[in-house]
Design an enzyme around this catalytic site. Structure first.
Site, PDB file in Angstrom:
ATOM      1  CE1 TYR A  72     -10.637   2.665   6.530  1.00 33.59           C
ATOM      2  CE2 TYR A  72     -11.266   4.917   7.070  1.00 33.59           C
ATOM      3  CZ  TYR A  72     -10.284   3.952   6.886  1.00 33.59           C
ATOM      4  OH  TYR A  72      -8.962   4.269   7.051  1.00 33.59           O
ATOM      5  N   GLY A  97       0.810  -1.209   0.000  1.00 33.32           N
ATOM      6  CA  GLY A  97       0.000   0.000   0.000  1.00 33.32           C
ATOM      7  C   GLY A  97       0.842   1.258   0.000  1.00 33.32           C
ATOM      8  CD1 TRP A 105      -8.811  13.403   5.877  1.00 33.87           C
ATOM      9  CD2 TRP A 105      -8.471  15.349   4.805  1.00 33.87           C
ATOM     10  NE1 TRP A 105      -9.931  14.172   6.056  1.00 33.87           N
ATOM     11  CE2 TRP A 105      -9.763  15.367   5.406  1.00 33.87           C
ATOM     12  CE3 TRP A 105      -8.043  16.462   4.108  1.00 33.87           C
ATOM     13  CZ2 TRP A 105     -10.622  16.465   5.305  1.00 33.87           C
ATOM     14  CZ3 TRP A 105      -8.894  17.557   4.001  1.00 33.87           C
ATOM     15  CH2 TRP A 105     -10.180  17.561   4.592  1.00 33.87           C
ATOM     16  CB  THR A 146      -8.738   6.002  10.133  1.00 36.13           C
ATOM     17  OG1 THR A 146      -9.339   7.048   9.358  1.00 36.13           O
ATOM     18  CG2 THR A 146      -9.868   5.185  10.749  1.00 36.13           C
TER      19      THR A 146
END
Length: 304
Positions: free
Chosen positions: A137, A23, A162, A113
């Site tokens: 999510y 990733g 972000w 997150t």
């Protein structure tokens, strides 16, 4: 993907075993690991953390000092339908890592997150702020945090926001592509947060890996806040200056209600990073400065 395996001989323990190496964050961690850092980087085909037996075998084989988990399901809208897949990657997999790290005496660093928050705040969220995810999510990521904390309370969980990079798919690269195709774009102005170049987050995670006393919940993002609209405007302006865009592009602000999306985003999700800066002795750089650094990197790299 460039694979980085830095071991002097097979008897050496790696300093870090990186999971989710394919990733954008994983690739930035690989790029940021210095020559003195013994690192094993595993992509999902090499280790699917949803497979408990595979996790146990791989960690026993490599016996790392630290595991950094950068593996995640990050498609926010798709997660609303892909509930099983998002839970496997974001909740079940981290639980397997925590259980195995606990059993084998390995330190765990896990990335989470800003979407664990409900967006109702008007000042940056601290690591102890009440959570309240708005979509699948965020719910799956919060479930992963709780699973880790219940088994391995000494783990480090680093929330960020972000995230973008020259690697993979992200807002910055999407904007550059659309800006090269269109004369005008409409971008949401009423969702505010902190853009984070994955390179800076990668450096913070590697710094944390060498500081075993740091544990619990922390936050890391680039400094300052903006809306998605302001972020897009900055991408347009800086992209033009750097020659990534051939002509100016008009960016129009619209409310989130006019942008169709399956998942509800938090209206405000800036993170208080003061404890991370203090304990890591590392400074969060201003988000626009980091954007320019990333765009420069993007321009200069042949695989950008």
């Amino acid at each position: 993907m460039e694979k980085k395996t830095i071991l002097i001989n097979s008897a050496d323990k790696p300093d870090v075993l990186l999971v989710g190496a394919g990733g954008q964050l994983g690739r930035e961690i690989i790029a940021s690991a210095g020559p003195g850092k013994r690192l094993i980087a595993l992509t999902r085909p090499e280790l699917d953390i949803a497979d408990a037996d595979a996790v146990e075998r791989k960690l026993a084989h490599y016996s790392p000092r630290v595991v950094i988990n950068a593996a995640a399901y990050t498609e926010v809208d798709a997660a609303e339908k892909e509930i099983t897949a998002s839970n496997l990657a974001n909740a079940v997999g981290p639980a397997h890592l925590a259980q195995t790290c606990s059993a084998q005496g390995i330190r765990l660093i896990h990335v989470s997150t800003d979407f664990v928050f409900d967006g109702q705040a008007n000042i940056p969220y601290s690591a102890t702020s009440q959570t309240g995810p708005l979509g699948q999510y965020g719910r799956s990521k919060l479930a992963g945090e709780k699973a880790i904390q219940s088994v391995l309370p000494e783990a480090l969980i680093m929330r960020s926001s972000w995230i973008y990079s020259r690697y993979g798919n992200n807002f910055v690269k999407t904007m550059l592509r659309l800006m090269s195709e269109r004369d005008e774009l409409a971008v949401v102005y009423d969702q505010v947060g902190s853009p984070t170049w994955a390179r800076g987050l990668a450096q913070a995670l590697l710094r944390a890996a060498s500081r075993p006393a740091i544990c619990g919940l922390y936050h890391w993002s680039d400094a300052g806040t903006c809306s998605w609209y302001e972020f897009a405007k900055a991408i347009a302006d800086e992209g033009l200056k750097l020659g990534l865009l051939r002509r100016p592009v008009a960016v129009k602000p619209i409310p989130g209600s006019e942008y169709p999306a399956a998942a509800t985003r938090p209206a405000y999700s800036a993170l208080d990073t003061s404890s991370s800066e203090r304990d890591l002795e590392w400074v969060c750089r201003p988000w626009r400065e980091q954007l320019v650094s990333m765009l420069t990197d993007y321009r200069e790299q042949s695989d950008a």
